[in-house]
Design a protein around this motif. Structure first.
Motif, PDB file in Angstrom:
ATOM      1  N   ALA A  43     112.963  94.115  47.802  1.00 22.27           N
ATOM      2  CA  ALA A  43     112.948  95.389  48.518  1.00 22.27           C
ATOM      3  C   ALA A  43     111.662  96.130  48.182  1.00 22.27           C
ATOM      4  CB  ALA A  43     114.154  96.228  48.140  1.00 22.27           C
ATOM      5  N   LEU A  44     110.841  96.373  49.183  1.00 24.39           N
ATOM      6  CA  LEU A  44     109.611  97.139  49.023  1.00 24.39           C
ATOM      7  C   LEU A  44     109.829  98.467  49.735  1.00 24.39           C
ATOM      8  CD1 LEU A  44     107.153  94.232  49.865  1.00 24.39           C
ATOM      9  CD2 LEU A  44     107.832  95.033  47.606  1.00 24.39           C
ATOM     10  N   VAL A  45     110.035  99.517  48.965  1.00 23.28           N
ATOM     11  CA  VAL A  45     110.378 100.819  49.520  1.00 23.28           C
ATOM     12  C   VAL A  45     109.312 101.271  50.509  1.00 23.28           C
ATOM     13  CG1 VAL A  45     110.829 103.226  48.968  1.00 23.28           C
ATOM     14  CG2 VAL A  45     111.670 101.438  47.458  1.00 23.28           C
ATOM     15  N   GLY A  46     109.738 101.643  51.694  1.00 19.94           N
ATOM     16  CA  GLY A  46     108.833 102.094  52.744  1.00 19.94           C
ATOM     17  C   GLY A  46     108.315 100.961  53.613  1.00 19.94           C
ATOM     18  N   PHE A  47     108.399  99.725  53.131  1.00 20.65           N
ATOM     19  CA  PHE A  47     107.909  98.582  53.904  1.00 20.65           C
ATOM     20  C   PHE A  47     109.061  97.799  54.507  1.00 20.65           C
ATOM     21  CE2 PHE A  47     106.430  94.118  54.170  1.00 20.65           C
ATOM     22  CZ  PHE A  47     105.452  94.295  55.125  1.00 20.65           C
ATOM     23  N   GLY A  48     109.957  97.321  53.655  1.00 20.72           N
ATOM     24  CA  GLY A  48     111.093  96.565  54.159  1.00 20.72           C
ATOM     25  C   GLY A  48     111.734  95.721  53.073  1.00 20.72           C
ATOM     26  N   THR A  49     112.729  94.914  53.507  1.00 20.52           N
ATOM     27  CA  THR A  49     113.490  94.094  52.580  1.00 20.52           C
ATOM     28  C   THR A  49     113.527  92.656  53.069  1.00 20.52           C
ATOM     29  OG1 THR A  49     114.885  95.985  52.040  1.00 20.52           O
ATOM     30  CG2 THR A  49     115.732  93.819  51.457  1.00 20.52           C
ATOM     31  N   PHE A  50     113.191  91.731  52.174  1.00 18.13           N
ATOM     32  CA  PHE A  50     113.317  90.310  52.436  1.00 18.13           C
ATOM     33  C   PHE A  50     114.617  89.848  51.791  1.00 18.13           C
ATOM     34  CE2 PHE A  50     108.762  91.111  52.349  1.00 18.13           C
ATOM     35  CZ  PHE A  50     108.308  90.406  53.449  1.00 18.13           C
ATOM     36  N   SER A  51     115.388  89.034  52.505  1.00 20.94           N
ATOM     37  CA  SER A  51     116.623  88.503  51.948  1.00 20.94           C
ATOM     38  C   SER A  51     116.872  87.109  52.501  1.00 20.94           C
ATOM     39  CB  SER A  51     117.804  89.428  52.258  1.00 20.94           C
ATOM     40  OG  SER A  51     117.980  89.544  53.652  1.00 20.94           O
ATOM     41  N   VAL A  52     117.867  86.437  51.937  1.00 20.09           N
ATOM     42  CA  VAL A  52     118.236  85.095  52.382  1.00 20.09           C
ATOM     43  C   VAL A  52     119.555  85.209  53.146  1.00 20.09           C
ATOM     44  CG1 VAL A  52     118.877  82.770  51.657  1.00 20.09           C
ATOM     45  CG2 VAL A  52     117.104  84.015  50.433  1.00 20.09           C
ATOM     46  N   PHE A  53     119.600  84.586  54.315  1.00 21.99           N
ATOM     47  CA  PHE A  53     120.795  84.573  55.149  1.00 21.99           C
ATOM     48  C   PHE A  53     121.234  83.127  55.300  1.00 21.99           C
ATOM     49  CE2 PHE A  53     122.598  84.166  59.468  1.00 21.99           C
ATOM     50  CZ  PHE A  53     123.697  84.981  59.316  1.00 21.99           C
ATOM     51  N   GLU A  54     122.514  82.866  55.084  1.00 21.86           N
ATOM     52  CA  GLU A  54     123.034  81.512  55.231  1.00 21.86           C
ATOM     53  C   GLU A  54     123.589  81.345  56.642  1.00 21.86           C
ATOM     54  OE1 GLU A  54     125.340  79.884  52.078  1.00 21.86           O
ATOM     55  OE2 GLU A  54     124.296  81.095  50.587  1.00 21.86           O
ATOM     56  N   ARG A  55     122.910  80.535  57.429  1.00 23.88           N
ATOM     57  CA  ARG A  55     123.335  80.263  58.803  1.00 23.88           C
ATOM     58  C   ARG A  55     124.387  79.157  58.764  1.00 23.88           C
ATOM     59  NH1 ARG A  55     118.615  79.326  62.814  1.00 23.88           N
ATOM     60  NH2 ARG A  55     118.503  81.568  62.556  1.00 23.88           N
ATOM     61  N   PRO A  56     125.564  79.376  59.341  1.00 29.10           N
ATOM     62  CA  PRO A  56     126.610  78.350  59.290  1.00 29.10           C
ATOM     63  C   PRO A  56     126.316  77.175  60.224  1.00 29.10           C
ATOM     64  CG  PRO A  56     127.348  80.217  60.590  1.00 29.10           C
ATOM     65  CD  PRO A  56     126.000  80.585  60.012  1.00 29.10           C
ATOM     66  N   GLU A  57     127.027  76.083  60.003  1.00 25.53           N
ATOM     67  CA  GLU A  57     126.913  74.932  60.890  1.00 25.53           C
ATOM     68  C   GLU A  57     127.387  75.345  62.284  1.00 25.53           C
ATOM     69  OE1 GLU A  57     129.702  71.298  60.936  1.00 25.53           O
ATOM     70  OE2 GLU A  57     128.038  70.767  59.603  1.00 25.53           O
ATOM     71  N   ALA A  81     112.759  95.687  58.521  1.00 28.32           N
ATOM     72  CA  ALA A  81     111.693  96.676  58.346  1.00 28.32           C
ATOM     73  C   ALA A  81     112.245  97.976  57.767  1.00 28.32           C
ATOM     74  CB  ALA A  81     111.017  96.942  59.681  1.00 28.32           C
ATOM     75  N   GLY A  82     111.430  98.613  56.946  1.00 28.40           N
ATOM     76  CA  GLY A  82     111.802  99.889  56.350  1.00 28.40           C
ATOM     77  C   GLY A  82     111.595 101.039  57.319  1.00 28.40           C
ATOM     78  N   ALA A  83     112.072 102.195  56.939  1.00 26.01           N
ATOM     79  CA  ALA A  83     112.025 103.376  57.792  1.00 26.01           C
ATOM     80  C   ALA A  83     110.592 103.797  58.115  1.00 26.01           C
ATOM     81  CB  ALA A  83     112.759 104.534  57.123  1.00 26.01           C
ATOM     82  N   ASP A  84     109.675 103.667  57.159  1.00 29.85           N
ATOM     83  CA  ASP A  84     108.286 104.065  57.404  1.00 29.85           C
ATOM     84  C   ASP A  84     107.655 103.230  58.505  1.00 29.85           C
ATOM     85  OD1 ASP A  84     108.594 105.912  55.404  1.00 29.85           O
ATOM     86  OD2 ASP A  84     107.341 104.854  53.940  1.00 29.85           O
ATOM     87  N   ILE A  85     107.909 101.929  58.499  1.00 29.81           N
ATOM     88  CA  ILE A  85     107.342 101.056  59.533  1.00 29.81           C
ATOM     89  C   ILE A  85     107.996 101.360  60.882  1.00 29.81           C
ATOM     90  CG2 ILE A  85     107.225  98.674  60.350  1.00 29.81           C
ATOM     91  CD1 ILE A  85     106.679  97.812  57.544  1.00 29.81           C
ATOM     92  N   GLU A  86     109.314 101.507  60.897  1.00 29.27           N
ATOM     93  CA  GLU A  86     110.004 101.796  62.155  1.00 29.27           C
ATOM     94  C   GLU A  86     109.524 103.112  62.762  1.00 29.27           C
ATOM     95  OE1 GLU A  86     114.218 101.383  61.724  1.00 29.27           O
ATOM     96  OE2 GLU A  86     114.079  99.213  61.505  1.00 29.27           O
ATOM     97  N   ASN A  87     109.327 104.121  61.907  1.00 28.57           N
ATOM     98  CA  ASN A  87     108.842 105.412  62.404  1.00 28.57           C
ATOM     99  C   ASN A  87     107.411 105.308  62.931  1.00 28.57           C
ATOM    100  OD1 ASN A  87     111.262 106.666  61.763  1.00 28.57           O
ATOM    101  ND2 ASN A  87     110.542 107.344  59.771  1.00 28.57           N
ATOM    102  N   ALA A  88     106.589 104.499  62.294  1.00 31.84           N
ATOM    103  CA  ALA A  88     105.201 104.341  62.736  1.00 31.84           C
ATOM    104  C   ALA A  88     105.128 103.650  64.082  1.00 31.84           C
ATOM    105  CB  ALA A  88     104.403 103.555  61.691  1.00 31.84           C
ATOM    106  N   LEU A  89     106.094 102.792  64.373  1.00 36.16           N
ATOM    107  CA  LEU A  89     106.081 102.066  65.643  1.00 36.16           C
ATOM    108  C   LEU A  89     106.617 102.882  66.801  1.00 36.16           C
ATOM    109  CD1 LEU A  89     107.291  98.575  64.415  1.00 36.16           C
ATOM    110  CD2 LEU A  89     104.965  99.290  64.941  1.00 36.16           C
ATOM    111  N   ASN A  90     107.402 103.899  66.500  1.00 29.33           N
ATOM    112  CA  ASN A  90     108.002 104.705  67.583  1.00 29.33           C
ATOM    113  C   ASN A  90     107.362 106.050  67.751  1.00 29.33           C
ATOM    114  OD1 ASN A  90     109.917 102.767  68.314  1.00 29.33           O
ATOM    115  ND2 ASN A  90     111.197 103.349  66.609  1.00 29.33           N
TER     116      ASN A  90
END
Length: 90
Positions: A43-57, A81-90
């Motif tokens: 989690a990079l505050v203001g930037f976003g969060t990387f995580s692992v998602f398990e896709r089922p068969e 994406a974090g709130a800062d990036i989302e706000n910058a895009l809109n």
């Protein structure tokens, strides 16, 4: 923007040399990859969060033969994406 363009941008904005910028970017990518392999979130505050998602068969259709086939379960990287990036895009 590709990796070399990102390295140039990092170099310009930080005042680091291109070689140091490349080392820094490679270090960040390696650290994030290692954390995701270990099952952690990054989690990079203001930037976003990387995580692992398990896709089922799941069952899909082969577009060439129209025959059903099974896609195996797998882990995929996910970025929110974090709130800062989302706000910058809109």
């Amino acid at each position: 923007m590709n990796k070399s363009e990102l390295i140039n941008a990092i170099s310009e904005k930080s005042g680091l040399s291109k070689a140091d910028s490349k080392k820094a970017l490679d270090g960040v990518i390696e650290a994030v990859t290692d954390a995701l392999k270990a099952g952690d979130k990054v989690a990079l505050v203001g930037f976003g969060t990387f995580s692992v998602f398990e896709r089922p068969e799941r069952t899909v259709t082969n577009p060439r033969t129209q025959q059903p086939m099974v896609c195996a379960a797998k882990k995929v990287a996910k970025f929110k994406a974090g709130a800062d990036i989302e706000n910058a895009l809109n």
